[in-house]
Design an enzyme around this catalytic site. Structure first.
Site, PDB file in Angstrom:
ATOM      1  CG  HIS A   1      -2.071  -0.968   1.082  1.00 16.46           C
ATOM      2  ND1 HIS A   1      -2.516  -1.469  -0.119  1.00 16.46           N
ATOM      3  CD2 HIS A   1      -2.859  -1.536   2.049  1.00 16.46           C
ATOM      4  CE1 HIS A   1      -3.527  -2.298   0.096  1.00 16.46           C
ATOM      5  NE2 HIS A   1      -3.748  -2.367   1.395  1.00 16.46           N
TER       6      HIS A   1
ATOM      7  CG  HIS B   1      -8.006  -0.399   2.328  1.00 17.63           C
ATOM      8  ND1 HIS B   1      -8.847  -1.165   3.103  1.00 17.63           N
ATOM      9  CD2 HIS B   1      -6.903  -1.150   2.122  1.00 17.63           C
ATOM     10  CE1 HIS B   1      -8.266  -2.315   3.366  1.00 17.63           C
ATOM     11  NE2 HIS B   1      -7.087  -2.347   2.766  1.00 17.63           N
TER      12      HIS B   1
ATOM     13  CD  GLU C   1      -8.423  -3.527  -0.515  1.00 14.60           C
ATOM     14  OE1 GLU C   1      -7.262  -3.124  -0.731  1.00 14.60           O
ATOM     15  OE2 GLU C   1      -8.683  -4.485   0.244  1.00 14.60           O
TER      16      GLU C   1
END
Length: 347
Positions: free
Chosen positions: A106, A175, A310
């Site tokens: 991420h 997210h 996502e």
């Protein structure tokens, strides 16, 4: 559309953070933070017409600043994982932070979720923009990126754009953790879900793709027909046991802006459709939320109290030539769209 703005606290370095509220003609509301270009709240009507907040989050800025679970945040430069925290581009190897075991997750130690973006009110929505400098978290090129949030009917649309001054890689996602029974209603395993995907990405025990696409047919990964999240989550099936539940990228059929998933909260009747231009949707059943995490309105969240959809390019794509290319070139700006559309399921 009605848009309002209010203060939402100050970071330790003195940077002020704001919260925007967007309300559409039918009274649906979304609250957005410029910290992390974050979705803090989405309020939609249940069968009785009462607004229900369907996104997990925090009451104050301190919760988001200390958030290890990326609640509602925009993720970048590269969402999901990069194996070995390295990739090659134009014959050069780039090394990134190892913030998920030996892998990169991420966007690194300080991804896009940990910056205050520049917020701008537009006639039909709110746009958040930031400049990611060359070398930030190890990525090449100075990148200008924005995400615009707007209501399109009863769909919350996220439109991402980006441009870089040199070749780089990019994979943007949001997210948000959804519970369509209400953010404080406990387990989401009763949600009824479909995913418009015949294949998912095989991954190793560290969730790094092997490069193979596996058929969902005849496995617990199959959501081509509606079923509850909890029906097969406890199956003795390696992808599920490795991840303590669903935490896999599904290969969405077709291309362009198209339907990807449905989810229904059985207690409220709220149904959410996800549409996207991206090739994948990562289905994550919040397996690793810390027990009794303090959330909004006095709520306490625990593992599997939400589900994430996502929308994404494929994880570790720069290391798999057979995956859709995530290279961003200076003369080809990035653009993608995701819509979370809400209505009520049939009885």
């Amino acid at each position: 559309m009605k848009i309002t703005k209010r203060p939402f606290g100050t970071l330790a370095d003195g940077t002020a953070v704001s919260c925007w509220t967007m309300e559409n003609a039918h009274g649906l509301r979304a609250e957005l933070l410029d910290y992390g270009a974050t979705i803090r709240s989405v309020q939609v009507p249940n069968r009785a017409g009462r607004l229900i907040d369907v996104v997990l989050g925090y009451d104050d800025l301190a919760g988001y600043a200390g958030n290890p679970s990326f609640y509602g945040a925009t993720i970048g430069r590269f969402g999901n994982r990069i194996g070995g925290a390295e990739f090659a581009l134009n014959g050069k190897t780039y090394w990134l932070a190892k913030n998920n075991g030996e892998n990169h997750l991420h966007g690194g130690l300080r991804g896009f979720d940990k910056y205050v973006w520049q917020g701008t009110e537009e006639p039909d929505g709110v746009r958040f923009t930031r400049v990611s400098l060359d070398g930030e978290e190890g990525y090449p090129g100075t990148l200008t990126v924005s995400v615009k949030f707007s209501w399109q009917g009863d769909g919350l649309m996220l439109h991402y754009t980006a441009q870089c001054d040199q070749d780089t890689i990019l994979n943007l996602t949001n997210h948000s953790y959804f519970n369509l029974n209400g953010h404080a209603s406990g387990s989401a395993l009763g949600h009824r879900v479909t995913v418009d995907a015949d294949f998912y990405l095989e991954a190793d025990a560290a969730s790094i793709p092997t490069g193979r696409k596996l058929s969902v047919k005849g496995t617990p990964m199959d959501f081509t027909e509606e079923k509850t999240l909890g029906l097969d989550i406890g199956a003795d099936f390696t992808p599920l046991t490795d991840c303590c539940g669903y935490d896999q990228c599904y290969v969405i059929r077709d291309s362009g802006l198209r339907h990807a998933t449905w989810a229904v909260g059985p207690e409220t009747g709220i149904r959410m459709e996800v549409l996207t231009t991206l090739p994948g949707v990562h289905l994550y059943t919040a397996n690793f939320l810390a027990p009794v995490t303090a959330g909004k309105d006095g709520a306490h969240y625990a593992a599997r109290d939400a589900v994430c959809f996502e929308t994404e390019d494929f994880p570790d794509a720069p290391n798999h030539p057979n995956f859709p290319d995530t290279t961003l070139l200076p003369d080809k700006p990035y653009s993608s769209t995701t819509i979370y559309r809400f209505d009520l399921a049939e009885m």
